[in-house]
Design a protein around this motif. Sequence first.
Motif, short mmCIF file in Angstrom:
data_model
loop_
_atom_site.label_atom_id
_atom_site.label_comp_id
_atom_site.label_asym_id
_atom_site.label_seq_id
_atom_site.Cartn_x
_atom_site.Cartn_y
_atom_site.Cartn_z
N ASP A 107 -2.47 -19.88 -3.50
CA ASP A 107 -1.44 -20.73 -4.10
C ASP A 107 -0.23 -20.80 -3.16
N PHE A 108 -0.52 -20.71 -1.86
CA PHE A 108 0.46 -20.76 -0.78
C PHE A 108 1.52 -19.66 -0.90
N ASP A 109 1.19 -18.59 -1.62
CA ASP A 109 2.08 -17.44 -1.75
C ASP A 109 1.66 -16.39 -0.74
N LEU A 110 2.40 -16.27 0.36
CA LEU A 110 2.04 -15.35 1.44
C LEU A 110 3.06 -14.24 1.60
N ALA A 111 3.83 -13.98 0.54
CA ALA A 111 4.82 -12.89 0.60
C ALA A 111 4.08 -11.56 0.55
N PHE A 112 4.00 -10.90 1.68
CA PHE A 112 3.24 -9.65 1.78
C PHE A 112 4.10 -8.58 2.43
N TYR A 113 4.07 -7.39 1.83
CA TYR A 113 4.80 -6.25 2.36
C TYR A 113 3.78 -5.17 2.72
N ASP A 114 3.69 -4.84 4.00
CA ASP A 114 2.61 -3.95 4.43
C ASP A 114 3.03 -2.48 4.39
N PRO A 115 2.09 -1.60 4.12
CA PRO A 115 2.41 -0.17 4.00
C PRO A 115 2.79 0.51 5.31
N PHE A 116 2.41 -0.07 6.45
CA PHE A 116 2.78 0.53 7.73
C PHE A 116 4.27 0.38 7.99
N THR A 117 4.82 -0.79 7.66
CA THR A 117 6.26 -0.99 7.79
C THR A 117 7.00 -0.11 6.79
N ALA A 118 6.42 0.03 5.59
CA ALA A 118 7.04 0.90 4.58
C ALA A 118 7.06 2.35 5.05
N ALA A 119 5.98 2.78 5.73
CA ALA A 119 5.93 4.14 6.26
C ALA A 119 6.99 4.35 7.33
N TYR A 120 7.21 3.32 8.15
CA TYR A 120 8.25 3.41 9.20
C TYR A 120 9.63 3.52 8.55
N ALA A 121 9.84 2.77 7.47
CA ALA A 121 11.11 2.84 6.75
C ALA A 121 11.33 4.25 6.19
N LEU A 122 10.24 4.85 5.66
CA LEU A 122 10.33 6.22 5.16
C LEU A 122 10.69 7.19 6.28
N ARG A 123 10.10 6.97 7.43
CA ARG A 123 10.37 7.84 8.58
C ARG A 123 11.85 7.77 8.96
N CYS A 124 12.40 6.57 8.92
CA CYS A 124 13.82 6.39 9.24
C CYS A 124 14.70 7.04 8.18
N LEU A 125 14.30 6.92 6.91
CA LEU A 125 15.08 7.50 5.82
C LEU A 125 15.10 9.03 5.89
N LEU A 126 13.95 9.60 6.22
CA LEU A 126 13.86 11.06 6.29
C LEU A 126 14.54 11.61 7.52
N GLY A 127 14.50 10.84 8.61
CA GLY A 127 15.15 11.29 9.84
C GLY A 127 14.62 12.62 10.31
N GLU A 128 15.50 13.52 10.66
CA GLU A 128 15.10 14.83 11.16
C GLU A 128 14.55 15.72 10.05
N ALA A 129 14.74 15.29 8.80
CA ALA A 129 14.28 16.12 7.67
C ALA A 129 12.77 16.08 7.49
N ASP A 130 12.07 15.28 8.30
CA ASP A 130 10.62 15.15 8.10
C ASP A 130 9.84 16.36 8.64
N GLY A 131 10.53 17.24 9.31
CA GLY A 131 9.88 18.50 9.74
C GLY A 131 8.79 18.32 10.77
N GLY A 132 8.88 17.31 11.63
CA GLY A 132 7.88 17.11 12.67
C GLY A 132 6.55 16.63 12.14
N ARG A 133 6.58 15.81 11.12
CA ARG A 133 5.35 15.29 10.51
C ARG A 133 4.54 14.48 11.53
N ASP A 134 3.23 14.56 11.41
CA ASP A 134 2.32 13.78 12.27
C ASP A 134 2.21 12.37 11.70
N TRP A 135 3.01 11.46 12.21
CA TRP A 135 3.04 10.10 11.67
C TRP A 135 1.80 9.30 12.03
#
Length: 219
Positions: A107-135
């Motif tokens: 229906d020509f609705d192509l609004a898509f939000y991908d989980p990889f970009t969301a994961a990058y946003a989480l990485r930025c939010l956590l910053g150094e608090a992520d404890g060296g997570r294997d992204w």
Amino acid sequence: RLGNQAEVPPSLEEALLLMEFHRERVEAVCVALGLQANTMAAALWLLGRFYLCYSLLDFDPKHVMLAAVLVASKVDGHHLTMKEMAVTKADPTMLMDLEVILLEAMDFDLAFYDPFTAAYALRCLLGEADGGRDWQAVEERIKRVIVYSDALLLYPAAKIALWATRPTAKELQALGNVPVEDLGHLPMAAQGNLDLYKAIDRRVILCRQAFQQNKPPSL
């Protein structure tokens, strides 16, 4: 009426196996074309949504998944050309026709939000608090759940990314104690072998041909 046993439609389990095979092919095609993971996610989302509207007997998934990759590349801003798509050996006219059908199904609705970009946003939010997570491991978990299940059709990108990140209690507190969905319960497609996929595909092709031959004319 179908003429012989070879034209019997696939069972639900066989149809799911065939779809799983073509979701794997989406990943392989995106790698071959040098597309990023977020484009692959968009193509998987388009393919899944398309077959909520149509049956395997209506359109061949090996062609639809290529059209999904083409459309996803445009959604992502990469804009694949037909010359670049030549590596898939797909007929350009068929791809362009399927592109229109795919867009209409969305229906020509192509609004898509991908989980990889969301994961990058989480990485930025956590910053150094992520404890060296294997992204990289986080990305692999996202790839597995979106290729082998219907997660993209069932959950927002942020919830898929949060599940794959496996945040600690301290990190969840920093994120505002957002609930984490348990995607581990999702039914994951059982990986079959290539001979099995080909056998199912041959039956689907015969069944599709019989269906098209016996289809009543449109009004």
